[in-house]
Motif scaffolding. Structure first.
Motif, PDB file in Angstrom:
ATOM      1  N   ALA A   1       1.391   8.891  -6.110  1.00  0.00           N
ATOM      2  CA  ALA A   1       1.521  10.311  -5.749  1.00  0.00           C
ATOM      3  C   ALA A   1       2.608  10.987  -6.570  1.00  0.00           C
TER       4      ALA A   1
ATOM      5  N   THR B   1      -3.355   0.575   2.293  1.00  0.00           N
ATOM      6  CA  THR B   1      -2.503   0.919   3.435  1.00  0.00           C
ATOM      7  C   THR B   1      -3.328   1.022   4.711  1.00  0.00           C
TER       8      THR B   1
ATOM      9  N   THR C   1      -6.320   5.135  -8.618  1.00  0.00           N
ATOM     10  CA  THR C   1      -5.217   4.276  -8.187  1.00  0.00           C
ATOM     11  C   THR C   1      -4.663   4.757  -6.854  1.00  0.00           C
ATOM     12  N   LEU C   2      -4.492   6.057  -6.722  1.00  0.00           N
ATOM     13  CA  LEU C   2      -4.011   6.626  -5.463  1.00  0.00           C
ATOM     14  C   LEU C   2      -4.981   6.302  -4.327  1.00  0.00           C
ATOM     15  N   ALA C   3      -6.272   6.448  -4.577  1.00  0.00           N
ATOM     16  CA  ALA C   3      -7.277   6.150  -3.551  1.00  0.00           C
ATOM     17  C   ALA C   3      -7.263   4.668  -3.165  1.00  0.00           C
TER      18      ALA C   3
ATOM     19  N   GLY D   1       0.811  -1.215   0.000  1.00  0.00           N
ATOM     20  CA  GLY D   1       0.000   0.000   0.000  1.00  0.00           C
ATOM     21  C   GLY D   1       0.844   1.264   0.000  1.00  0.00           C
ATOM     22  N   VAL D   2       1.888   1.275   0.822  1.00  0.00           N
ATOM     23  CA  VAL D   2       2.746   2.464   0.904  1.00  0.00           C
ATOM     24  C   VAL D   2       3.512   2.666  -0.400  1.00  0.00           C
TER      25      VAL D   2
ATOM     26  N   THR E   1       1.105   3.845  -3.061  1.00  0.00           N
ATOM     27  CA  THR E   1       0.690   5.218  -2.798  1.00  0.00           C
ATOM     28  C   THR E   1       1.775   6.198  -3.196  1.00  0.00           C
TER      29      THR E   1
ATOM     30  N   PHE F   1      -4.684   2.537  -3.325  1.00  0.00           N
ATOM     31  CA  PHE F   1      -3.501   2.218  -2.535  1.00  0.00           C
ATOM     32  C   PHE F   1      -3.553   2.834  -1.137  1.00  0.00           C
ATOM     33  N   ILE F   2      -4.148   3.990  -0.991  1.00  0.00           N
ATOM     34  CA  ILE F   2      -4.352   4.549   0.352  1.00  0.00           C
ATOM     35  C   ILE F   2      -5.286   3.643   1.151  1.00  0.00           C
TER      36      ILE F   2
END
Length: 77
Positions: A13, A52, A44-46, A5-6, A9, A48-49
């Motif tokens: 980002a 995490t 995609t960002l959402a 996840g990190v 992200t 992976f957040i």
């Protein structure tokens, strides 16, 4: 799960907030795809957040479970 996840992200980002993809796609001749980046990168960002956050929540639940059950922490043998 937290590492995945990190890392995801951070990569999403970097691609969202810096011109890495703009320069990269322009160099290889795929600059026509630049209009679609927001439709892919922001979800995609959402995601992976969320991965995490779920990993952190599971880790916290696991720690709480181990602390509440003293028999589970004893070694057998």
């Amino acid at each position: 799960m937290i590492k995945t996840g990190v890392i995801g992200t951070v990569i999403a980002a970097i691609c969202c907030f810096t011109p890495v993809l703009v320069i990269g796609l322009g160099v290889v001749g795929l600059s026509a795809w630049l209009g679609w980046l927001d439709y892919v990168l922001l979800p995609t960002l959402a995601i992976f957040i969320g991965i995490t956050a779920y990993g952190l929540w599971r880790r916290r639940q696991s720690i709480a479970c181990r602390q509440s059950d003293p028999e589970a922490t004893k070694e057998t043998g």
